[in-house]
Design a protein around this motif. Structure first.
Motif, PDB file in Angstrom:
ATOM      1  N   ASN A  85       7.620  15.111  47.358  1.00  5.89           N
ATOM      2  CA  ASN A  85       6.633  14.317  46.613  1.00  5.89           C
ATOM      3  C   ASN A  85       5.286  15.019  46.457  1.00  5.89           C
ATOM      4  O   ASN A  85       4.351  14.417  45.952  1.00  5.89           O
ATOM      5  CB  ASN A  85       6.410  12.973  47.306  1.00  5.89           C
ATOM      6  CG  ASN A  85       7.479  11.966  46.967  1.00  5.89           C
ATOM      7  OD1 ASN A  85       8.383  12.250  46.189  1.00  5.89           O
ATOM      8  ND2 ASN A  85       7.379  10.788  47.539  1.00  5.89           N
TER       9      ASN A  85
ATOM     10  N   GLU B 183       5.519  11.900  42.505  1.00  7.81           N
ATOM     11  CA  GLU B 183       6.363  11.010  43.308  1.00  7.81           C
ATOM     12  C   GLU B 183       7.774  10.922  42.738  1.00  7.81           C
ATOM     13  O   GLU B 183       8.008  10.294  41.719  1.00  7.81           O
ATOM     14  CB  GLU B 183       5.736   9.616  43.385  1.00  7.81           C
ATOM     15  CG  GLU B 183       6.471   8.699  44.334  1.00  7.81           C
ATOM     16  CD  GLU B 183       5.794   7.371  44.495  1.00  7.81           C
ATOM     17  OE1 GLU B 183       6.320   6.386  43.975  1.00  7.81           O
ATOM     18  OE2 GLU B 183       4.729   7.342  45.134  1.00  7.81           O
TER      19      GLU B 183
ATOM     20  N   ARG C  86       7.354   5.819  47.409  1.00  9.29           N
ATOM     21  CA  ARG C  86       6.532   5.745  48.616  1.00  9.29           C
ATOM     22  C   ARG C  86       6.998   4.636  49.566  1.00  9.29           C
ATOM     23  O   ARG C  86       7.084   4.870  50.778  1.00  9.29           O
ATOM     24  CB  ARG C  86       5.063   5.569  48.213  1.00  9.29           C
ATOM     25  CG  ARG C  86       4.108   5.350  49.328  1.00  9.29           C
ATOM     26  CD  ARG C  86       3.564   6.514  50.108  1.00  9.29           C
ATOM     27  NE  ARG C  86       3.649   7.818  49.561  1.00  9.29           N
ATOM     28  CZ  ARG C  86       3.883   8.914  50.307  1.00  9.29           C
ATOM     29  NH1 ARG C  86       4.056   8.800  51.604  1.00  9.29           N
ATOM     30  NH2 ARG C  86       3.940  10.093  49.785  1.00  9.29           N
TER      31      ARG C  86
END
Length: 92
Positions: free
Chosen positions: A54, A58, A62
């Motif tokens: 990441n 991303e 997350r």
């Protein structure tokens, strides 16, 4: 595995070395698959790899990195097995 056979694909399992070492895995969950890509990677290094992947953008959500470990066998279950050592890894 039936769909894997039907379509000629391979199912990848998600279990890692730390989970396998303490038996914190399920036969039809993270052990189900024809190839275990993370089976020789400790859980702390899995987190380091996710952070490294990441780095520029991303690719791994997350919340999946920050979520507390759980077998998810029942609602709100949290792991009580302290198999996450404080070892930090550097991934290049």
């Amino acid at each position: 595995m039936a769909l894997s056979n039907k379509f000629g694909s391979m199912v990848l399992s998600t279990g890692n070395k730390s989970e396998m070492a303490v038996g914190y895995c399920t036969l039809y969950g993270d052990m189900a698959g024809g190839l275990a890509l993370l089976s020789d990677v400790p859980k702390t290094m899995v987190y380091a790899l996710a952070e490294s992947i990441n780095r520029e953008r991303e690719l791994i959500p997350r919340p999946s990195i920050e979520k507390p470990p759980s077998a998810e066998l029942r609602p709100n279950q949290k792991t009580r097995i302290p198999f996450l050592p404080t070892t930090s890894w550097t991934v290049f």
